[in-house]
Motif scaffolding. Structure first.
Motif, PDB file in Angstrom:
ATOM      1  N   SER A 244       0.830  -1.224   0.000  1.00  0.00           N
ATOM      2  CA  SER A 244       0.000   0.000   0.000  1.00  0.00           C
ATOM      3  C   SER A 244       0.858   1.266   0.000  1.00  0.00           C
ATOM      4  CB  SER A 244      -0.903   0.005   1.238  1.00  0.00           C
ATOM      5  OG  SER A 244      -0.098   0.198   2.391  1.00  0.00           O
ATOM      6  N   LYS A 245       0.243   2.364  -0.408  1.00  0.00           N
ATOM      7  CA  LYS A 245       0.938   3.662  -0.418  1.00  0.00           C
ATOM      8  C   LYS A 245       1.379   4.034   0.994  1.00  0.00           C
ATOM      9  CE  LYS A 245       0.779   4.803  -4.752  1.00  0.00           C
ATOM     10  NZ  LYS A 245       2.053   4.716  -5.480  1.00  0.00           N
ATOM     11  N   ASP A 246       0.549   3.680   1.962  1.00  0.00           N
ATOM     12  CA  ASP A 246       0.881   4.002   3.347  1.00  0.00           C
ATOM     13  C   ASP A 246       2.169   3.294   3.773  1.00  0.00           C
ATOM     14  OD1 ASP A 246       0.402   5.074   5.950  1.00  0.00           O
ATOM     15  OD2 ASP A 246      -0.243   3.067   6.571  1.00  0.00           O
ATOM     16  N   VAL A 247       2.263   2.015   3.421  1.00  0.00           N
ATOM     17  CA  VAL A 247       3.463   1.248   3.777  1.00  0.00           C
ATOM     18  C   VAL A 247       4.677   1.777   2.999  1.00  0.00           C
ATOM     19  CG1 VAL A 247       4.553  -1.038   3.640  1.00  0.00           C
ATOM     20  CG2 VAL A 247       2.225  -0.823   4.513  1.00  0.00           C
ATOM     21  N   GLN A 248       4.453   2.148   1.746  1.00  0.00           N
ATOM     22  CA  GLN A 248       5.555   2.713   0.958  1.00  0.00           C
ATOM     23  C   GLN A 248       6.075   3.996   1.605  1.00  0.00           C
ATOM     24  OE1 GLN A 248       4.919   3.036  -3.318  1.00  0.00           O
ATOM     25  NE2 GLN A 248       3.459   1.358  -3.251  1.00  0.00           N
ATOM     26  N   ASN A 249       5.139   4.770   2.146  1.00  0.00           N
ATOM     27  CA  ASN A 249       5.531   6.005   2.830  1.00  0.00           C
ATOM     28  C   ASN A 249       6.312   5.694   4.112  1.00  0.00           C
ATOM     29  OD1 ASN A 249       5.466   8.846   2.775  1.00  0.00           O
ATOM     30  ND2 ASN A 249       3.965   8.846   4.440  1.00  0.00           N
ATOM     31  N   GLN A 250       5.826   4.686   4.853  1.00  0.00           N
ATOM     32  CA  GLN A 250       6.551   4.275   6.067  1.00  0.00           C
ATOM     33  C   GLN A 250       7.962   3.799   5.729  1.00  0.00           C
ATOM     34  OE1 GLN A 250       4.418   1.479   8.666  1.00  0.00           O
ATOM     35  NE2 GLN A 250       2.521   2.229   7.784  1.00  0.00           N
ATOM     36  N   PHE A 251       8.068   3.110   4.588  1.00  0.00           N
ATOM     37  CA  PHE A 251       9.367   2.617   4.146  1.00  0.00           C
ATOM     38  C   PHE A 251      10.326   3.785   3.884  1.00  0.00           C
ATOM     39  CE2 PHE A 251      11.832   1.231   0.210  1.00  0.00           C
ATOM     40  CZ  PHE A 251      12.823   0.570   0.929  1.00  0.00           C
ATOM     41  N   LYS A 252       9.790   4.844   3.273  1.00  0.00           N
ATOM     42  CA  LYS A 252      10.626   6.033   3.008  1.00  0.00           C
ATOM     43  C   LYS A 252      11.184   6.596   4.313  1.00  0.00           C
ATOM     44  CE  LYS A 252       8.593   9.889   1.709  1.00  0.00           C
ATOM     45  NZ  LYS A 252       7.823  10.731   0.800  1.00  0.00           N
ATOM     46  N   TRP A 253      10.327   6.700   5.312  1.00  0.00           N
ATOM     47  CA  TRP A 253      10.762   7.270   6.591  1.00  0.00           C
ATOM     48  C   TRP A 253      11.701   6.314   7.329  1.00  0.00           C
ATOM     49  CZ3 TRP A 253       9.423  12.129   8.676  1.00  0.00           C
ATOM     50  CH2 TRP A 253       8.646  12.907   7.810  1.00  0.00           C
ATOM     51  N   LEU A 254      11.403   5.025   7.198  1.00  0.00           N
ATOM     52  CA  LEU A 254      12.259   4.033   7.855  1.00  0.00           C
ATOM     53  C   LEU A 254      13.686   4.092   7.313  1.00  0.00           C
ATOM     54  CD1 LEU A 254      12.187   1.528   9.826  1.00  0.00           C
ATOM     55  CD2 LEU A 254      11.887   0.123   7.782  1.00  0.00           C
ATOM     56  N   ARG A 255      13.806   4.378   6.016  1.00  0.00           N
ATOM     57  CA  ARG A 255      15.147   4.448   5.419  1.00  0.00           C
ATOM     58  C   ARG A 255      15.997   5.512   6.111  1.00  0.00           C
ATOM     59  NH1 ARG A 255      12.350   4.570   0.434  1.00  0.00           N
ATOM     60  NH2 ARG A 255      13.224   6.592  -0.111  1.00  0.00           N
ATOM     61  N   PHE A 256      15.315   6.490   6.706  1.00  0.00           N
ATOM     62  CA  PHE A 256      16.046   7.554   7.390  1.00  0.00           C
ATOM     63  C   PHE A 256      15.869   7.472   8.911  1.00  0.00           C
ATOM     64  CE2 PHE A 256      15.397   8.737   3.041  1.00  0.00           C
ATOM     65  CZ  PHE A 256      16.681   9.102   2.668  1.00  0.00           C
ATOM     66  N   GLY A 257      15.451   6.298   9.365  1.00  0.00           N
ATOM     67  CA  GLY A 257      15.370   6.042  10.806  1.00  0.00           C
ATOM     68  C   GLY A 257      14.315   6.860  11.512  1.00  0.00           C
ATOM     69  N   MET A 258      13.232   7.186  10.808  1.00  0.00           N
ATOM     70  CA  MET A 258      12.184   8.026  11.412  1.00  0.00           C
ATOM     71  C   MET A 258      10.810   7.409  11.201  1.00  0.00           C
ATOM     72  SD  MET A 258      13.333  11.737  10.152  1.00  0.00           S
ATOM     73  CE  MET A 258      15.016  12.270  10.218  1.00  0.00           C
ATOM     74  N   THR A 259       9.847   7.965  11.917  1.00  0.00           N
ATOM     75  CA  THR A 259       8.465   7.558  11.688  1.00  0.00           C
ATOM     76  C   THR A 259       7.681   8.793  11.237  1.00  0.00           C
ATOM     77  OG1 THR A 259       8.136   7.847  14.050  1.00  0.00           O
ATOM     78  CG2 THR A 259       8.324   5.594  13.263  1.00  0.00           C
ATOM     79  N   PRO A 260       6.733   8.614  10.293  1.00  0.00           N
ATOM     80  CA  PRO A 260       6.021   9.809   9.767  1.00  0.00           C
ATOM     81  C   PRO A 260       5.165  10.501  10.827  1.00  0.00           C
ATOM     82  CG  PRO A 260       5.166   7.773   8.769  1.00  0.00           C
ATOM     83  CD  PRO A 260       6.296   7.379   9.672  1.00  0.00           C
TER      84      PRO A 260
END
Lengths: 182, 211
Positions: B195-211
Motif C-alpha cells: 500500500s501507499k501508506d506502507v511505501q511512505n513508512q518505508f521512506k521514513w524508515l530508510r532515514f530512521g524516522m516515523t512519519p
C-alpha cells in the motif's frame, strides 16, 4: 545514476536530489539570491552574474550540477568540475552550497555522497574540495566523515570582506580502484 | 510451517547442466555437497561457509533458499530470501513487510555464466513477493573483488545491473553500516500490492524516522 532521489532530513523535511536542468535557471538565480553576501564572497565565481548561472544550467565547461529541491525551491546546489584533458583530468573538484535553514541536517553530506558516486562512475581517481578554515568548519567535518584527507593548508591565503586573512584547507579523497585500497 | 511449491529452471553452461531450485528444504540441502570454493580466501570470505547454515535458514518461515545444483549433487550457487533479524532496522516495518536477499553467491569457477541471474529469478517467484518490499544490501567489504578482478565501483555497478531487471532500484538510507562506505549499495523492490501508506513508512524508515 537514477534520479530523483528522495531524502528525509534530520528535521523530517523531505527533499529530492536531481540534476540541474536548463529550466532551473531562474530558480538557481533565486537560490543564490538567498545566499548571504558573506557566503558568496568566498565562492570562486560571481554567482550573481547571470552568465555564470547560465553556464552551469547548460552544463558548460565540464561542470556537472545537482540540486536539492524542497517544496519547489532549490535548497542546495552541488557542482563537480572536471577536466576533459591534461594533468587534472583524473581529478574532480567539488563545491556544495546549502541554504542556511537546511544546514546541519546532513543535506550537504547527501549531496557530497551523490557527487562521489558520480565521480566514481566517471572514472575519476581523486576528488578535491577547498574550504576556508574558520568559515566552513561544518563542511570540513562532513568531508572528514566521508574520508577526505587534508592535502595542504595555504596559510593566510583567503581574504574576507573585512580584510582579515584566513587559511585555505585543500582536502582530497582518493576513489577506490581495487581491493588494495581497503 | 506450511511449505511452498518449489520452482526450478535448468541452465546449460560450458561446465555442465545446472538446475536452480527455489524453496529447498533442510532435508534436500543435507543430501547435497557444498562446493569447497565457499570458504575463506585471501581477501574474501563466503557469507555461508557451511551447508548446515543454509539448512538452518531453510527452516525459517517464508524463507526461500535457492540452490544452483550441478550433477544433481553439488551446490555451486545459492541465494537466500528471508525476513531480516528482529534487531535490524528493516524489521521495523510491520507486519513483516520487508524481506531481504540475505545472500547470493556463486562458486568462483562457475561465475560469469548467468547463474546469479537465475538464482534471483527463482527468489522472485516467491508467492508473497508482491506483498513485500524485497531489499538487498551490498557491503563492499563482503565482495569478492579479487576473485572477480573488479574494482568496488565495477562490482557495485554489476550488482545494480543484476537486480534492476527484477524491479529493484537504488534507494538512499542513513542506515549506519550502509553509510560507512560510499561504495555500499541499498536496493529495494516494492511489491505491487504494497500500500501507499506502507511505501511512505518505508521512506521514513530508510532515514530512521516515523512519519
Amino acid at each position: 545514476m537514477r534520479y530523483p532521489k528522495e531524502l528525509v532530513l534530520k528535521n523530517c523535511t523531505e527533499v529530492v536530489i536531481r540534476p540541474l536542468t536548463e529550466q532551473d535557471e531562474q530558480a538557481l538565480r533565486d537560490f543564490y539570491g538567498q545566499v548571504s553576501e558573506e557566503d558568496r564572497w568566498f565562492m570562486r565565481f560571481n554567482v550573481m552574474d547571470p552568465a555564470v548561472i547560465r553556464g552551469w544550467v547548460q552544463g558548460k565547461d565540464d561542470v556537472y550540477s545537482i540540486v536539492a529541491e524542497c517544496s519547489g525551491q532549490i535548497a542546495a546546489h552541488a557542482r563537480l568540475h572536471t577536466h576533459a584533458y591534461g594533468c587534472y583530468h583524473h581529478q574532480g573538484r567539488l563545491r556544495i552550497i546549502v541554504l542556511p535553514e537546511f544546514r546541519q541536517k546532513r543535506l550537504g553530506s547527501w549531496m557530497l555522497l551523490d557527487l562521489i558516486h558520480l565521480s566514481m562512475e566517471k572514472g575519476l581517481r581523486e576528488l578535491r574540495a577547498d574550504f576556508v578554515v574558520g568559515i566552513e568548519d561544518a563542511a570540513i567535518e562532513a568531508a572528514y566523515k566521508l574520508d577526505f584527507f587534508k592535502k595542504a593548508v595555504l596559510e593566510d591565503f583567503i581574504i574576507d570582506p573585512l580584510g582579515q586573512l584566513h587559511d585555505l584547507l585543500i582536502m582530497t579523497k582518493r576513489l577506490h580502484k581495487d581491493w588494495g585500497d581497503f | 510451517m506450511g511449505r511452498y511449491v518449489q520452482n526450478e529452471i535448468f541452465l546449460s553452461t560450458t561446465l555442465g547442466e545446472l538446475r536452480i531450485r527455489s524453496f529447498c528444504q533442510p532435508e534436500d540441502i543435507r543430501k547435497l555437497g557444498f562446493d569447497r570454493q565457499f570458504g575463506t580466501h585471501a581477501h574474501y570470505r563466503s557469507l555461508y561457509t557451511k551447508r548446515e547454515s543454509l539448512e538452518r535458514k531453510a527452516e525459517q518461515p517464508d524463507t526461500s533458499v535457492v540452490l544452483a545444483i550441478a550433477d544433481s549433487t553439488h551446490i555451486v550457487g545459492f541465494g537466500v530470501l528471508a525476513y531480516p533479524d528482529p534487531e535490524e532496522r528493516w524489521a521495523g516495518l510491520h507486519p513483516q513487510v520487508m524481506m531481504e536477499v540475505n545472500a547470493i553467491e556463486v562458486s568462483r569457477q562457475w561465475r560469469s555464466r548467468k547463474i546469479a541471474k537465475g538464482i534471483i529469478q527463482m527468489m522472485m517467484v516467491h508467492p508473497l513477493i508482491e506483498e513485500k518490499i524485497g531489499y538487498f544490501v551490498g557491503y563492499s567489504w563482503t565482495w569478492d573483488l579479487d576473485g572477480n578482478r573488479m574494482s568496488a565501483q565495477q562490482y557495485r555497478q554489476m550488482m545494480a545491473n543484476l537486480f534492476e531487471p527484477f524491479g529493484f532500484q537504488e534507494y538512499q538510507t542513513n542506515e549506519p553500516n550502509i553509510c560507512l562506505r560510499p561504495e555500499n549499495i541499498f536496493m529495494a523492490r516494492i511489491g505491487e500490492r504494497v500500500s501507499k501508506d506502507v511505501q511512505n513508512q518505508f521512506k521514513w524508515l530508510r532515514f530512521g524516522m516515523t512519519p
